[in-house]
Design an enzyme around this catalytic site. Structure first.
Site, PDB file in Angstrom:
ATOM      1  N   SER A 139      34.492  16.486  44.572  1.00 34.30           N
ATOM      2  CA  SER A 139      33.911  15.133  44.863  1.00 34.30           C
ATOM      3  C   SER A 139      32.453  15.969  45.491  1.00 34.30           C
ATOM      4  CB  SER A 139      34.691  14.602  46.285  1.00 34.30           C
ATOM      5  OG  SER A 139      33.929  13.162  46.791  1.00 34.30           O
ATOM      6  N   TYR A 152      39.147  14.834  53.706  1.00 33.53           N
ATOM      7  CA  TYR A 152      39.419  15.223  52.370  1.00 33.53           C
ATOM      8  C   TYR A 152      38.489  15.676  52.071  1.00 33.53           C
ATOM      9  CZ  TYR A 152      38.451  12.701  47.732  1.00 33.53           C
ATOM     10  OH  TYR A 152      37.382  12.435  46.771  1.00 33.53           O
TER      11      TYR A 152
END
Length: 257
Positions: A139, A152
């Site tokens: 990501s 995350y």
């Protein structure tokens, strides 16, 4: 050659879009997820021939479960030409809240241990064959930490580092390791975000670009490229300016929200 791709998290979002893109390219599909009924329903709606795909029930956070799914794929369909470790979770955390420590553990179990466990059944067989691609979905959040998004961001930074390590290990074998870092993609994972999402992409557009990156065997790519530029600029900002820029930014929903 009748190629095969193994994709985790194939019941929705990016995984489902990737499955459709690979099907359009003539590949056979090995699709893994917890929600197998959703995959079967999607395959019927799309009119996929029964001999062009197989579904494997697996939870990537359970090492035994995803390893068993990979071995079942090899036994049933053969050694894949590409394995895409796409399954992941994104939940906001507050380190001051005890329950959120467990969320951090679950995030790493899914996004990191689960990624390695996804690759595990295929590494030796691919190396013996001398070809294949192992694809880790990272990501753009891996580039810098975002307030309230520590689990995350940290897990995706670990994806990037792990895949880089694995790439070096497998280079002599002919097996490629590809790291793809999506920006903001319109999926159930991002639907509840409370902050702006620049350069938001549709899953189908992302899947098309990712397919081409994997086919080219690129080692690392941010999609879309505009987010790659933004990420590089954020990386070089001094900490005081970065912290000031993010002051007051809405945080990711926590599990109780």
């Amino acid at each position: 050659m009748d190629k095969l791709v193994f994709i985790t998290g194939a019941s929705s979002g990016i995984g489902q879009a990737l499955a459709w893109r690979y099907h359009q390219a003539g590949w056979r599909l090995a699709l893994a997820a917890r929600r197998t009924a959703e995959i079967e329903n999607w395959a019927r709606e799309k009119g996929l021939p029964a001999d062009r795909y197989a579904v494997y029930g697996a939870d990537v956070a359970d090492t035994g479960s995803i390893v068993a799914a990979g071995r079942a794929c090899i036994e049933r369909q053969g050694v894949p030409d590409a394995v895409i470790a796409n399954a992941g979770i994104s939940i906001g955390v507050d380190t001051a809240v005890r329950e959120d420590i467990d969320v951090i553990g679950r995030t790493f179990a899914t996004n990191n241990v689960g990624l390695a466990a996804t690759f595990h059944p295929f590494v030796a067989a691919m190396a013996q064959r001398g070809s294949g691609a192992l694809v880790g979905i990272g990501s753009v959040a891996a580039i810098r930490g975002l307030p309230g998004h520590g689990a995350y961001c940290a897990s995706k930074a670990a994806v990037v580092a792990y895949c880089e390590s694995l790439r070096g290990e497998l280079r002599p074998s002919g097996v490629k390791v590809v790291t793809i870092c999506p920006g903001y993609i319109a999926t159930p994972l991002t639907a509840q975000n409370r902050y702006s999402m620049p350069f938001l992409m549709q899953p189908e557009d992302f899947a098309d670009r990712a397919f081409r990156v994997i086919e080219a065997g690129d080692s690392y790519r941010v999609i879309p490229w505009q987010m790659g530029v933004v990420a590089k600029l954020l990386r070089v900002l001094p900490n005081w300016l970065y912290d000031k820029a993010l002051a007051g930014r809405p945080r990711k929903h926590r599990q109780t929200q």
